[in-house]
Design an enzyme around this catalytic site. Structure first.
Site, short mmCIF file in Angstrom:
data_model
loop_
_atom_site.label_atom_id
_atom_site.label_comp_id
_atom_site.label_asym_id
_atom_site.label_seq_id
_atom_site.Cartn_x
_atom_site.Cartn_y
_atom_site.Cartn_z
N VAL A 181 -47.53 -48.11 19.64
CA VAL A 181 -46.21 -48.72 19.69
C VAL A 181 -46.28 -50.01 20.50
O VAL A 181 -46.88 -50.04 21.58
CB VAL A 181 -45.17 -47.77 20.31
CG1 VAL A 181 -43.78 -48.42 20.32
CG2 VAL A 181 -45.12 -46.46 19.54
N ASP A 185 -40.38 -31.54 16.93
CA ASP A 185 -41.06 -31.84 18.20
C ASP A 185 -40.06 -32.40 19.20
O ASP A 185 -40.33 -33.39 19.90
CB ASP A 185 -42.21 -32.82 17.98
CG ASP A 185 -43.18 -32.87 19.17
OD1 ASP A 185 -43.21 -31.89 19.95
OD2 ASP A 185 -43.90 -33.87 19.31
#
Length: 309
Positions: free
Chosen positions: A62, A171
């Site tokens: 990211v 998650d």
């Protein structure tokens, strides 16, 4: 400016970063080389200049990126090369990014764009959130019930919006929740990260994950998830219960070795929480072992919180 990445490996041609120890780039065939700086930094993807690496996980790196014309900042997620070179996986990534981009809610991170570079790297553009993760904000001893109620309602609202569009996160955990300042409301706002990028199923029920990789984080997984019986919205609600418990107590309901944690999720009840304006009872309900014994929908959780005042 770029963040130095010791041991970073990538392709000098397509600039895709790699996470695993492979010798050649599966996208352009070039031999991978060790680099002092992430190969994506300084490059331009779809009019966005990559400025610095913010982090990453098992699937992607990211970055902070800036639009070259309007100077808008965003978060850029680039799929690691070993996954991007798997055509079926890359196609699922794009399809699920397209679907997740339709979730428009103030408590879910917004997906702005997605695609593939001419060189073959798969990417995703998201709004850049400036704040802290819920994980980093949790002190020992837990948070005051009043603050817990506000944050938790935000998370449940975001979850309800995503579930309404057919998404299951799988998650959900404090590391996947960002707390950002909301000037319009004069308070912090919680936003859920990574919807659809780890959990959306294709028509065959195959999760977007690496072969052989268990999807989810053991400390937050529902019993049925641990048993491999599939993951439903009620599984997300169990994870939501773990988060609520942790926000109130400052510790997770179950601790120990990996094997011990998995056994406890399947067979043990967590230690009772002290009174917390009714939130303790909601946590206990969400942590029921059988999915049918939990609230039916995330929107029911939102209503339960609102009913507590």
């Amino acid at each position: 400016r770029g963040r130095k990445c010791a041991g970073m490996r990538g392709s000098t041609r397509c600039k895709t970063p790699y996470h695993s120890d492979v010798e050649f780039c599966g996208i352009d065939g070039e031999r991978l080389v060790e680099m002092d700086q992430d190969p994506m930094i300084g490059s331009t993807i779809d009019r966005y200049r990559v400025v610095e690496r913010l982090g990453g996980g098992g699937m992607a790196a990211v970055y902070r990126a800036v639009h070259t014309v309007i100077d808008r900042e965003c978060a850029l997620k680039v799929l690691f090369g070993e996954l991007a070179s798997d055509r079926a996986f890359a196609e699922r990534f794009r399809r699920e990014a397209r679907a997740a981009s339709e979730i428009k809610h103030e408590n879910v991170v917004e997906i702005l764009d997605f695609g593939t570079t001419p060189e073959g790297a798969s990417f995703l553009l998201m709004e850049l959130l400036k704040g802290t993760t819920l994980s980093a904000a949790l002190p020992k001893g837990g948070l005051p019930p009043e603050r817990v109620a506000v944050i938790f309602r935000d998370i449940a609202c975001g979850l309800a919006a995503a579930h309404a569009r057919g998404f299951v996160h799988r998650d959900l955990k404090p590391q996947n929740i960002m707390l950002v300042d909301d000037a319009s409301k004069g308070r912090e706002r919680a936003k859920i990260l990574d919807f659809g990028l780890v959990a959306e199923q294709n028509d065959g029920g195959e999760a977007l994950t690496k072969t052989g990789q268990t999807l989810g984080t053991p400390s937050y997984m529902a019993p049925e998830q641990i048993d491999g019986k599939g993951c439903t919205p009620q599984s997300d609600l169990y994870s939501l219960g773990v988060i609520l418990y942790e926000m109130l107590a400052g510790v997770r309901p179950f601790t120990g070795t990996l094997a011990e944690i998995l056994v406890k999720h399947r067979s043990e009840k967590p230690a009772p929480l002290p009174p917390a304006k009714g939130l303790e009872a909601l946590a206990a309900k969400l942590l029921e072992k059988a999915p049918a014994d939990r609230p039916g929908r995330a929107v029911d959780v939102v209503r339960a919180i609102e009913a507590l005042g």
